[in-house]
Design an enzyme around this catalytic site. Structure first.
Site, PDB file in Angstrom:
ATOM      1  N   ASP A 101       0.878  -1.168   0.000  1.00  0.00           N
ATOM      2  CA  ASP A 101       0.000   0.000   0.000  1.00  0.00           C
ATOM      3  C   ASP A 101       0.915   1.217   0.000  1.00  0.00           C
ATOM      4  O   ASP A 101       1.619   1.476   0.984  1.00  0.00           O
ATOM      5  CB  ASP A 101      -0.888  -0.022   1.244  1.00  0.00           C
ATOM      6  CG  ASP A 101      -1.856   1.157   1.316  1.00  0.00           C
ATOM      7  OD1 ASP A 101      -1.610   2.181   0.644  1.00  0.00           O
ATOM      8  OD2 ASP A 101      -2.833   1.064   2.073  1.00  0.00           O
ATOM      9  N   VAL A 102       0.931   1.960  -1.097  1.00  0.00           N
ATOM     10  CA  VAL A 102       1.912   3.035  -1.245  1.00  0.00           C
ATOM     11  C   VAL A 102       1.701   4.175  -0.259  1.00  0.00           C
ATOM     12  O   VAL A 102       2.594   5.012  -0.083  1.00  0.00           O
ATOM     13  CB  VAL A 102       1.942   3.588  -2.687  1.00  0.00           C
ATOM     14  CG1 VAL A 102       2.341   2.505  -3.670  1.00  0.00           C
ATOM     15  CG2 VAL A 102       0.601   4.213  -3.070  1.00  0.00           C
ATOM     16  N   ASN A 128       2.466   4.896 -10.537  1.00  0.00           N
ATOM     17  CA  ASN A 128       1.176   4.787 -11.189  1.00  0.00           C
ATOM     18  C   ASN A 128       0.003   4.635 -10.227  1.00  0.00           C
ATOM     19  O   ASN A 128      -1.119   4.997 -10.567  1.00  0.00           O
ATOM     20  CB  ASN A 128       1.211   3.587 -12.145  1.00  0.00           C
ATOM     21  CG  ASN A 128      -0.149   3.201 -12.658  1.00  0.00           C
ATOM     22  OD1 ASN A 128      -0.745   3.919 -13.462  1.00  0.00           O
ATOM     23  ND2 ASN A 128      -0.658   2.064 -12.200  1.00  0.00           N
ATOM     24  N   TYR A 197      -9.389  14.315  -6.476  1.00  0.00           N
ATOM     25  CA  TYR A 197      -8.551  13.763  -7.541  1.00  0.00           C
ATOM     26  C   TYR A 197      -7.813  14.871  -8.279  1.00  0.00           C
ATOM     27  O   TYR A 197      -6.599  14.797  -8.500  1.00  0.00           O
ATOM     28  CB  TYR A 197      -9.433  12.977  -8.517  1.00  0.00           C
ATOM     29  CG  TYR A 197      -8.684  12.281  -9.620  1.00  0.00           C
ATOM     30  CD1 TYR A 197      -8.027  11.079  -9.390  1.00  0.00           C
ATOM     31  CD2 TYR A 197      -8.649  12.815 -10.909  1.00  0.00           C
ATOM     32  CE1 TYR A 197      -7.347  10.426 -10.406  1.00  0.00           C
ATOM     33  CE2 TYR A 197      -7.968  12.169 -11.935  1.00  0.00           C
ATOM     34  CZ  TYR A 197      -7.321  10.979 -11.677  1.00  0.00           C
ATOM     35  OH  TYR A 197      -6.657  10.338 -12.689  1.00  0.00           O
ATOM     36  N   LYS A 201      -3.704  15.629  -8.528  1.00  0.00           N
ATOM     37  CA  LYS A 201      -3.009  15.547  -9.816  1.00  0.00           C
ATOM     38  C   LYS A 201      -2.316  16.875 -10.147  1.00  0.00           C
ATOM     39  O   LYS A 201      -1.238  16.880 -10.762  1.00  0.00           O
ATOM     40  CB  LYS A 201      -3.975  15.131 -10.928  1.00  0.00           C
ATOM     41  CG  LYS A 201      -4.476  13.701 -10.792  1.00  0.00           C
ATOM     42  CD  LYS A 201      -3.331  12.686 -10.718  1.00  0.00           C
ATOM     43  CE  LYS A 201      -3.824  11.255 -10.654  1.00  0.00           C
ATOM     44  NZ  LYS A 201      -2.728  10.269 -10.636  1.00  0.00           N
TER      45      LYS A 201
END
Length: 292
Positions: A101-102, A128, A197, A201
């Site tokens: 889990d990053v 990613n 989101y 980004k």
């Protein structure tokens, strides 16, 4: 003096001759295969990029939260030069799969430790892993826990993985490597009801620029790919109808995810003296410019 050639030597020459230029690209400056980490490798863009790199002769570590999808990605890897069961060490062997889990620093540390132990070096991180979060939720109704989950995965996770990759690339011999962050069309233009989101980004673009600058003295090249409407499970609903800026719902075109994977591989296989700082790859007719 004439030298008698054994049949084993002749077969080795034949195998070498059969290798294409594309397959040789997978070899790094040490003469062994280049090594990549792909996060979010269990599905979608991550899976497509991992398979593309394996087909080109890279050694690849597949990272994701669930072991089963990672195993499916490993099974999808093509037979041949890029996927040779039974070989070990830098430059070969089956893909390394690591549950991670990053957003958890301890998982990221374990991931890059496993890569170092298995392959000895790192040439590429494809950053990613990401999540859209709850779709279609107005900003005033977005729960804080949902906001935090998106930020922890998309931004904090990208930072943690980049930091771990940076440390390893700086200290290894030969020094250097490449990081490619998966941005989004939303790093430029938001969709309705996508505040978490979109914010992450946009932040990822700042992370890319800062890492790119700081990596120069150490031969670490950092770039970003911004993708629009690649055909994956995450975008499946867009073909039937997606909310537009004018409030209407309309179907949107998508593109083959394999075209994204080929673009990532092109960025990855440039010499470290060259860098694609930002690439935008999207379905040609999707509503992007002006979102309409």
């Amino acid at each position: 003096m004439n030298t008698v050639r054994t049949s084993d030597e002749e077969r080795t020459d034949e195998r070498t001759a059969e290798r294409t230029d594309e397959q040789r690209v997978g070899e790094g400056r040490t003469g062994t295969r280049k090594v990549a980490v792909v996060t979010g490798a269990g599905s979608g863009i991550g899976r497509a990029v991992a398979v593309e790199l394996l087909a080109a002769g890279w050694s690849v570590a597949l990272a994701g939260r669930r072991p089963e999808p990672l195993a499916e990605t490993a099974a999808a890897a093509p037979a041949g030069w890029g996927y040779l069961p039974g070989r070990s060490g830098t430059g070969g062997g089956t893909p390394l799969t690591v549950r991670a889990d990053v957003s958890r620093p301890e998982d990221v540390a374990a991931l890059f430790g496993a890569v170092r132990d298995r392959f000895g070096r790192l040439d590429l991180l494809f950053n990613n892993a990401g999540t859209f979060g709850p779709g279609g939720v107005p900003v005033e109704e977005l729960p804080y826990d949902a906001w935090r989950h998106v930020v922890d995965t998309n931004l904090n996770g990208a930072f943690l993985c980049a930091q771990a990759a940076y440390r390893q690339m700086k200290e290894q011999d030969p020094r250097g490597g490449r990081i490619i962050n998966n941005g989004s069309i939303s790093a430029h233009t938001p969709r309705p009801h996508s505040v978490a989101y979109t914010a992450t980004k946009h932040a990822l673009t700042g992370l890319t620029k800062s890492l790119s600058l700081d990596g120069r003295p150490y031969g670490i090249a950092v770039g970003q790919i911004d993708i629009g409407n690649a055909a994956t499970d995450m975008t499946a609903g867009m073909q039937t109808g997606a909310l537009q800026a004018n409030g209407e719902t309309a179907p949107e075109p998508v593109m083959d995810v394999a075209d994204v994977a080929r673009t990532v591989r092109h960025m990855a296989e440039l010499p470290l003296e060259a860098n694609v700082q930002f690439a935008t790859v999207l379905a040609t007719a999707m509503p992007y410019v002006g979102r309409g």
